[in-house]
Design a protein around this motif. Structure first.
Motif, PDB file in Angstrom:
ATOM      1  N   GLU A   3       0.850  -1.191   0.000  1.00 55.00           N
ATOM      2  CA  GLU A   3       0.000   0.000   0.000  1.00 55.00           C
ATOM      3  C   GLU A   3       0.891   1.248   0.000  1.00 55.00           C
ATOM      4  O   GLU A   3       1.909   1.293   0.684  1.00 55.00           O
ATOM      5  N   LYS A   4       0.528   2.241  -0.780  1.00 58.71           N
ATOM      6  CA  LYS A   4       1.332   3.468  -0.834  1.00 58.71           C
ATOM      7  C   LYS A   4       0.748   4.511   0.123  1.00 58.71           C
ATOM      8  O   LYS A   4      -0.463   4.574   0.327  1.00 58.71           O
ATOM      9  N   ARG A   5       1.644   5.305   0.656  1.00 54.13           N
ATOM     10  CA  ARG A   5       1.222   6.367   1.580  1.00 54.13           C
ATOM     11  C   ARG A   5       1.077   7.675   0.796  1.00 54.13           C
ATOM     12  O   ARG A   5       1.974   8.057   0.057  1.00 54.13           O
ATOM     13  N   TRP A   6      -0.053   8.322   0.929  1.00 49.95           N
ATOM     14  CA  TRP A   6      -0.257   9.618   0.264  1.00 49.95           C
ATOM     15  C   TRP A   6       0.121  10.726   1.236  1.00 49.95           C
ATOM     16  O   TRP A   6      -0.488  10.870   2.306  1.00 49.95           O
ATOM     17  N   HIS A 378      10.881  -1.676  -0.044  1.00 48.83           N
ATOM     18  CA  HIS A 378      11.156  -0.240   0.075  1.00 48.83           C
ATOM     19  C   HIS A 378      11.988   0.049   1.327  1.00 48.83           C
ATOM     20  O   HIS A 378      11.453   0.384   2.377  1.00 48.83           O
ATOM     21  N   PRO A 456       6.332   3.166   0.600  1.00 50.23           N
ATOM     22  CA  PRO A 456       6.471   4.038  -0.573  1.00 50.23           C
ATOM     23  C   PRO A 456       5.498   5.204  -0.467  1.00 50.23           C
ATOM     24  O   PRO A 456       4.343   5.033  -0.081  1.00 50.23           O
ATOM     25  N   VAL A 457       5.980   6.387  -0.791  1.00 52.77           N
ATOM     26  CA  VAL A 457       5.163   7.591  -0.599  1.00 52.77           C
ATOM     27  C   VAL A 457       4.856   8.254  -1.944  1.00 52.77           C
ATOM     28  O   VAL A 457       5.694   8.279  -2.847  1.00 52.77           O
ATOM     29  N   ILE A 458       3.634   8.738  -2.056  1.00 57.22           N
ATOM     30  CA  ILE A 458       3.282   9.596  -3.191  1.00 57.22           C
ATOM     31  C   ILE A 458       3.036  10.976  -2.617  1.00 57.22           C
ATOM     32  O   ILE A 458       2.182  11.167  -1.743  1.00 57.22           O
ATOM     33  N   LYS A 567      -1.296   7.464 -10.557  1.00 56.41           N
ATOM     34  CA  LYS A 567      -0.200   7.036  -9.676  1.00 56.41           C
ATOM     35  C   LYS A 567      -0.724   6.008  -8.664  1.00 56.41           C
ATOM     36  O   LYS A 567       0.004   5.135  -8.236  1.00 56.41           O
ATOM     37  N   ASP A 568      -1.999   6.165  -8.270  1.00 55.83           N
ATOM     38  CA  ASP A 568      -2.578   5.247  -7.279  1.00 55.83           C
ATOM     39  C   ASP A 568      -4.080   5.488  -7.207  1.00 55.83           C
ATOM     40  O   ASP A 568      -4.587   6.540  -7.622  1.00 55.83           O
TER      41      ASP A 568
END
Length: 571
Positions: A3-6, A378, A456-458, A567-568
């Protein structure tokens, strides 16, 4: 897939945004993005949107610059032989081409040298100094290396009577080399206002100072500015301040009237449209790097210095072959590295870092493999390979926000040598020390890294409605280029979206969606590369969702429309 962090950038003060929007006659959304980038008034906005070469700082503000120019003048006036010495990566090879190329327009007693990645390793080598002595060199100007070459600089002076001018941008030790001049904006005693230049950029400042001192028109130096942008892009430095000015004009030259070697490289790569920073990173950078990774960096310098297009094409084809070979190593080694992680329970479940070693890995590709491992796991990563009977070399890469260099420094008692910066570093150690280093490095990383840094960050600029996205809005965003670190292409979030039609699947992996904003009736096409497995089923099952995306133009059948590059997606 993790899961990506916004991470949303802070929303700027409403009054400042309103005032700037009024002053520039733009919408609040655009004014907000400018304030996020440190632009608060008309003058700052003008400098940002219209960078000028006269905005470059006075080079004599850099510590030791006057001494460097004086020694260079002395060498030229006395017809002493000068050696331009540069590292073997893109920054080093473009820097050598810049200095050698510029000086050779009026001075001939010159040589250039790039160390061999495998027999000499990174930085100033004894072999290089001995070669310089054999050639009768009196002055070495070293680029993108040298800040930690205290012993080599001393040997050059004491044994061979060779002076050094060091042009570097890496972190210095407490003790500087005893060179005639040490140019490095990161020196603690250097008041130079911009600290993020590349090695090539420091070389450019030396030439700028030389031109000013000798009344040479700066336009002659600006002929070489396309080499500056290649180093800025490939070295992943911030596109702010002076780097933004050099990148802006460098791209202009690269797209309108590039030097012959870069033109040949673009042609061989099959690239015909205008280049962005991202294109330079992924198309030109790897090819120039491939020369030093697979064979010798000299081939890249020859290409960059070539003034004959047929000759340049031959060099470019040779480099292209090296790049294909490099890609083969890259694919194989990445598969092997990921397999090693997956088979190691501690690395999968407990470690906060990745440290891997195989004696048969290709030294020229270990940095790329470290980056590939970070795409899946990551966390800070170091890949080692054997270099000599008892020695190994490693290449390290970090994750956003974590100071890799500081962590390596705390393990330096296990290393023979190391160098680099927050995001990337290189090192050597004895093979016996790899296991202790792996444990110690993970202990240090575990002590300092946050849980957030391991996700992972967006980075999100703003929330917007689809209805706010107009051709004018896109046009102004495009003028914020060149994009890169600290001035990334904006990422937006739009909430409460639904699908107009069932998602389309392209090539079994990619999604094409028609997004519908019920409140405003706006409809936009969106493309999500590699998103089928993770998102197709959720999109079909969920009515409402939000997307993070960048904007781009899509031309099909001579019709150009705006589309969202996803991006997500979150539900």
């Amino acid at each position: 897939m993790a899961e990506k962090r916004w991470s949303y950038k802070p929303v700027p003060d409403r009054e400042i945004v309103n005032s700037l929007a009024k002053e520039l006659s733009v919408e609040d959304t655009l004014a907000s993005m400018l304030v996020q980038r440190g632009i608060y008034d008309f003058e700052q906005a003008k400098n940002f949107f219209r960078p000028q070469l006269q905005h470059l700082h006075d080079p004599f503000l850099m510590a030791d610059m006057a001494k460097a120019v004086e020694r260079l003048n002395e060498a030229i006036s006395q017809n002493q032989k000068i050696l331009i010495y540069g590292d073997y990566d893109v920054d080093g090879t473009t820097a050598v081409a810049l200095l050698y190329g510029f000086l050779s327009t009026f001075y001939t007693n010159l040589e250039y040298y790039n160390p061999d990645r495998y027999t000499e390793g990174y930085g100033v080598s004894l072999q290089g100094i001995e070669w310089a002595a054999e050639q009768g060199v009196s002055l070495i100007i070293c680029l993108d290396c040298g800040i930690k070459a205290q012993d080599k600089v001393k040997i050059a002076k004491e044994q061979y009577q060779i002076d050094f001018i060091v042009c570097d941008h890496h972190e210095p030790d407490d003790h500087l080399p005893e060179a005639i001049a040490v140019l490095d904006p990161k020196r603690k005693d250097c008041a130079y206002p911009y600290k993020e230049l590349t090695g090539n950029g420091v070389g450019f400042k030396l030439l700028q100072a030389y031109c000013l001192k000798n009344s040479i028109p700066l336009e002659k130096l600006y002929e070489f500015i396309d080499l500056c942008v290649v180093s800025i892009a490939a070295d992943i430095v911030p596109i702010t301040g002076e780097n933004r000015v050099l990148a802006y004009y460098g791209l202009k030259k690269l797209n309108e009237n590039p030097r012959i070697g870069l033109k040949a490289l673009k042609e061989v790569a099959g690239f015909t449209s205008n280049m962005t920073i991202e294109n330079v990173v992924f198309i030109l950078g790897p090819r120039i790097n491939a020369a030093g990774r697979i064979k010798h960096a000299k081939a890249a310098v020859k290409l960059l210095l070539s003034d004959n297009f047929d000759e340049a094409l031959a060099f470019a084809h040779e480099i292209q072959k090296h790049n294909v070979e490099r890609r083969g190593h890259d694919t194989r080694m990445t598969e092997e590295a990921l397999s090693m992680i997956e088979k190691d329970d501690w690395l999968v479940n407990n470690a906060k870092s990745t440290v891997l070693y195989r004696e048969d890995w290709h030294k020229g590709v270990i940095g790329i493999v470290a980056s590939r491992c970070i795409e899946k796991y990551h966390r800070p990563t170091i890949i080692f390979t054997k270099t000599k009977e008892t020695m190994a070399a490693g290449s390290a890469r970090s994750v956003s926000g974590f100071d890799l260099y500081a962590a390596i420094e705390e393990c330096s008692h296990l290393l023979e040598q190391f160098g680099g910066h927050k995001h990337a570093a290189g090192m050597t150690l004895t093979i016996d020390n790899i296991r202790p280093f792996q444990q110690e490095f993970d202990r240090i990383v575990s002590k300092y890294i946050t849980e957030e840094q391991l996700i992972p960050v967006i980075s999100i600029d703003l929330k917007v409605r689809l209805a706010d996205i107009t051709p004018k809005f896109f046009r102004i965003i495009n003028q914020m280029a060149p994009f890169g670190p600290e001035n990334m292409q904006p990422v937006f979030v739009t909430e409460n979206l639904t699908l107009k039609y069932t998602p389309r699947v392209m090539k079994e992996k990619h999604l094409k969606l028609e997004l519908f904003e019920e409140q405003t009736g706006a409809v936009f096409t969106a493309v999500g590369f590699g998103m089928v497995e993770e998102h197709y089923r959720k999109l079909v099952e969920q009515k409402y969702f939000r997307v993070a995306y960048q904007l781009e133009e899509n031309t099909f059948n001579n019709k150009t429309t705006l589309q969202l590059m996803l991006k997500d997606i979150k539900y």
